[in-house]
Design a protein around this motif. Sequence first.
Motif, PDB file in Angstrom:
ATOM      1  N   HIS A  71      13.147 -49.293  29.692  1.00  0.00           N
ATOM      2  CA  HIS A  71      12.945 -48.031  29.854  1.00  0.00           C
ATOM      3  C   HIS A  71      11.551 -47.780  29.400  1.00  0.00           C
ATOM      4  N   GLN A  72      10.971 -48.260  28.275  1.00  0.00           N
ATOM      5  CA  GLN A  72       9.807 -47.753  27.738  1.00  0.00           C
ATOM      6  C   GLN A  72      10.113 -46.602  26.898  1.00  0.00           C
ATOM      7  N   LEU A  73      11.375 -46.294  26.280  1.00  0.00           N
ATOM      8  CA  LEU A  73      11.669 -45.045  25.636  1.00  0.00           C
ATOM      9  C   LEU A  73      11.550 -45.317  24.082  1.00  0.00           C
ATOM     10  N   ARG A  74      11.629 -46.681  23.615  1.00  0.00           N
ATOM     11  CA  ARG A  74      11.788 -46.978  22.198  1.00  0.00           C
ATOM     12  C   ARG A  74      10.701 -48.025  21.811  1.00  0.00           C
ATOM     13  N   PRO A  75      10.634 -47.982  20.433  1.00  0.00           N
ATOM     14  CA  PRO A  75       9.365 -49.127  20.019  1.00  0.00           C
ATOM     15  C   PRO A  75       9.956 -50.480  20.348  1.00  0.00           C
TER      16      PRO A  75
ATOM     17  N   ALA B 148       5.579 -42.714  34.564  1.00  0.00           N
ATOM     18  CA  ALA B 148       6.455 -42.288  35.569  1.00  0.00           C
ATOM     19  C   ALA B 148       7.842 -41.457  35.099  1.00  0.00           C
ATOM     20  N   HIS B 149       7.871 -41.308  33.644  1.00  0.00           N
ATOM     21  CA  HIS B 149       9.050 -40.644  32.970  1.00  0.00           C
ATOM     22  C   HIS B 149       8.881 -39.094  33.439  1.00  0.00           C
ATOM     23  N   PRO B 150       9.976 -38.515  33.793  1.00  0.00           N
ATOM     24  CA  PRO B 150      10.031 -37.002  34.019  1.00  0.00           C
ATOM     25  C   PRO B 150       9.768 -36.167  32.760  1.00  0.00           C
ATOM     26  N   ASP B 151       9.359 -35.157  32.725  1.00  0.00           N
ATOM     27  CA  ASP B 151       9.345 -34.041  31.667  1.00  0.00           C
ATOM     28  C   ASP B 151      10.636 -33.679  31.085  1.00  0.00           C
ATOM     29  N   SER B 152      11.867 -33.655  31.827  1.00  0.00           N
ATOM     30  CA  SER B 152      13.054 -33.390  31.538  1.00  0.00           C
ATOM     31  C   SER B 152      14.039 -34.135  32.397  1.00  0.00           C
ATOM     32  N   GLY B 153      15.385 -34.178  31.990  1.00  0.00           N
ATOM     33  CA  GLY B 153      16.375 -34.814  32.713  1.00  0.00           C
ATOM     34  C   GLY B 153      16.266 -36.549  32.699  1.00  0.00           C
ATOM     35  N   ILE B 154      15.906 -36.975  31.485  1.00  0.00           N
ATOM     36  CA  ILE B 154      15.302 -38.304  31.225  1.00  0.00           C
ATOM     37  C   ILE B 154      16.450 -39.146  31.390  1.00  0.00           C
ATOM     38  N   GLU B 155      17.841 -38.595  30.813  1.00  0.00           N
ATOM     39  CA  GLU B 155      18.957 -39.493  30.953  1.00  0.00           C
ATOM     40  C   GLU B 155      19.477 -40.029  32.440  1.00  0.00           C
ATOM     41  N   GLU B 156      19.461 -38.836  33.181  1.00  0.00           N
ATOM     42  CA  GLU B 156      19.718 -39.027  34.564  1.00  0.00           C
ATOM     43  C   GLU B 156      18.809 -39.966  35.293  1.00  0.00           C
ATOM     44  N   ALA B 157      17.681 -39.643  35.047  1.00  0.00           N
ATOM     45  CA  ALA B 157      16.380 -40.345  35.683  1.00  0.00           C
ATOM     46  C   ALA B 157      16.475 -41.781  35.286  1.00  0.00           C
TER      47      ALA B 157
ATOM     48  N   ARG C  97      18.973 -43.233  34.323  1.00  0.00           N
ATOM     49  CA  ARG C  97      20.438 -43.985  34.979  1.00  0.00           C
ATOM     50  C   ARG C  97      19.843 -44.200  36.543  1.00  0.00           C
ATOM     51  N   ASN C  98      19.377 -43.293  37.373  1.00  0.00           N
ATOM     52  CA  ASN C  98      18.947 -43.846  38.696  1.00  0.00           C
ATOM     53  C   ASN C  98      18.001 -44.930  38.962  1.00  0.00           C
ATOM     54  N   ILE C  99      17.146 -44.929  37.837  1.00  0.00           N
ATOM     55  CA  ILE C  99      16.043 -45.959  38.057  1.00  0.00           C
ATOM     56  C   ILE C  99      16.993 -47.162  37.718  1.00  0.00           C
ATOM     57  N   ARG C 100      17.842 -47.361  36.982  1.00  0.00           N
ATOM     58  CA  ARG C 100      18.555 -48.671  36.721  1.00  0.00           C
ATOM     59  C   ARG C 100      19.530 -49.152  37.991  1.00  0.00           C
ATOM     60  N   TYR C 101      20.125 -48.152  38.280  1.00  0.00           N
ATOM     61  CA  TYR C 101      21.115 -48.450  39.475  1.00  0.00           C
ATOM     62  C   TYR C 101      20.258 -48.654  40.878  1.00  0.00           C
ATOM     63  N   SER C 102      19.023 -47.942  41.114  1.00  0.00           N
ATOM     64  CA  SER C 102      18.280 -48.547  42.327  1.00  0.00           C
ATOM     65  C   SER C 102      17.730 -49.781  42.106  1.00  0.00           C
ATOM     66  N   PHE C 103      17.300 -50.180  40.942  1.00  0.00           N
ATOM     67  CA  PHE C 103      16.790 -51.868  40.550  1.00  0.00           C
ATOM     68  C   PHE C 103      18.053 -52.699  40.730  1.00  0.00           C
ATOM     69  N   PHE C 104      19.157 -52.397  40.222  1.00  0.00           N
ATOM     70  CA  PHE C 104      20.346 -53.241  40.492  1.00  0.00           C
ATOM     71  C   PHE C 104      20.711 -53.359  42.020  1.00  0.00           C
ATOM     72  N   GLU C 105      20.569 -52.171  42.869  1.00  0.00           N
ATOM     73  CA  GLU C 105      20.815 -52.196  44.131  1.00  0.00           C
ATOM     74  C   GLU C 105      20.042 -53.114  44.828  1.00  0.00           C
TER      75      GLU C 105
ATOM     76  N   GLU D 103      20.784 -40.746  17.363  1.00  0.00           N
ATOM     77  CA  GLU D 103      19.917 -39.212  17.575  1.00  0.00           C
ATOM     78  C   GLU D 103      20.873 -38.280  18.178  1.00  0.00           C
ATOM     79  N   LEU D 104      21.024 -37.030  17.507  1.00  0.00           N
ATOM     80  CA  LEU D 104      21.737 -36.227  18.071  1.00  0.00           C
ATOM     81  C   LEU D 104      21.367 -35.263  19.011  1.00  0.00           C
ATOM     82  N   GLY D 105      20.052 -35.675  19.779  1.00  0.00           N
ATOM     83  CA  GLY D 105      19.306 -34.884  20.846  1.00  0.00           C
ATOM     84  C   GLY D 105      20.236 -34.981  22.127  1.00  0.00           C
ATOM     85  N   TYR D 106      21.005 -36.057  22.162  1.00  0.00           N
ATOM     86  CA  TYR D 106      21.583 -36.384  23.393  1.00  0.00           C
ATOM     87  C   TYR D 106      23.064 -36.009  23.073  1.00  0.00           C
ATOM     88  N   MET D 107      23.595 -35.211  24.271  1.00  0.00           N
ATOM     89  CA  MET D 107      25.203 -34.932  24.246  1.00  0.00           C
ATOM     90  C   MET D 107      26.220 -35.953  23.941  1.00  0.00           C
TER      91      MET D 107
END
Length: 463
Positions: free
Chosen positions: A56-60, A89-98, A100-108, A190-194
Amino acid sequence: MFQDFNQILQEHNLLKKDNHILLAVSGGVDSIVLFHLMQNIPETKRPKLSVAHVNHQLRPEADREEQFVKQLASRYRVPFYSFIWEKAAHPDSGIEEAARNIRYSFFEQLMKQNKMNVLMTAHHQDDQVETILMKLTRGSTLAQLMGIAFSQSFSEGELVRPLLGFSKQMLYDLAKEQQWEFIEDSTNFELGYMRNRFRNEIIPLLRNENQQFDQHVIQFASDLEDLLEVSKTSIETAFNKVVRKKQDSWQIDRLKFSNLSAATQRMVLKTLLDHLYKNEKDLYKSNYIELLQEWILNGEVNTQLDLQNDFIAMKGYESICFSKQGPETSSIDNEYFVLDAVGQWVQLSEYEKIGLFPFDSADRKEWNRDSLLMEEGKFQLPLTIRHRQAGDRMRYAGLKGSKKIKDIFIDEKVPVKQRNQAWLVEDSLGTILWLISYRKMNLFTTKETDKLIYVLKYKKDEY
């Protein structure tokens, strides 16, 4: 745990040699344990396996995780597939949902290209508890509070989660015992995620109150599933009794609905809303059921409720119609047509037209509901054919004075949708001559006259 895991696979018919299972492996303890548990199955019974990883290129450490999973798959000679989700390609908001959608689209995509029939993920018991509490906090339907399903349809096969019966601690203990290496996801703390707030702060407090907290939540979900299954038949019977599905709408019979118990009314409305929002991205608001129930029972007739995602509910005298809002229902159409000559037709819609012609007194067929006889001098061309507007009034046969178009519709108990679609005809002086299908001005006398007589004809094709 090895034995329990294999038993679960056997019970769900997952140990067939002709299965081709795609393992979603992130590199964390959950998916690494799942990978090794599948490798532990004797080769004679083990289905064909492949591994999928999304960077996901979200962490080092994202690139290091990808290489780690790739090397693990190579060591066991398991086909490896990866996808890099570039930062651009990362969105400015809703990164978790985006993500997840990327993962499952790739799996499909992988499953279709490689004829895989099973996607296996490493969701476990802690994920289940977190999910149920999060949905309860956000506000969800009863069915959603059952949590994560063991299996569900996915792509051209199914998605299964065989670790749902095992806690996170059990997975850690097994990995430690077997000395299976894994990479800890630093963002899990990280407590920024619900989900992380529930995982690291809220749920530990609840476990301190009762060590059996997780089991109680799982049992609640199981009991709820049983209750919904038992009540399903009676709810469906009541629903089918009072609700009818039409081509582009659902209709509730007001009288039959009012005869149901209050609790059954709410369940019927819930079932209807579930149907309406089945393919919608956003769920309907939690207060809709009580709001609709009160409105149906006590609200005024010929009123409308605007619901989320452009759905509308329109209340008539005998029924309530639910539909997706479109151009024909969103508001009164301002479209109009001009008829400025005798002997011509004007097309109002694909299936409606109106025309002005000399009257043939020998043709009695022209004396009908869909025609208006008019004497010369009692109207002024051009004629305008339009829909109603606020404040419209007209005079008609048998009425002293004039009456609002709105009140005519109320007297006739005309549903809101039909009111908005009705045509009226006015002349160049602004006099409404005809509310088609409902009221006509008296513009013709049967007495002998040397004045010319015209007939205004409205035709509507059945479709």
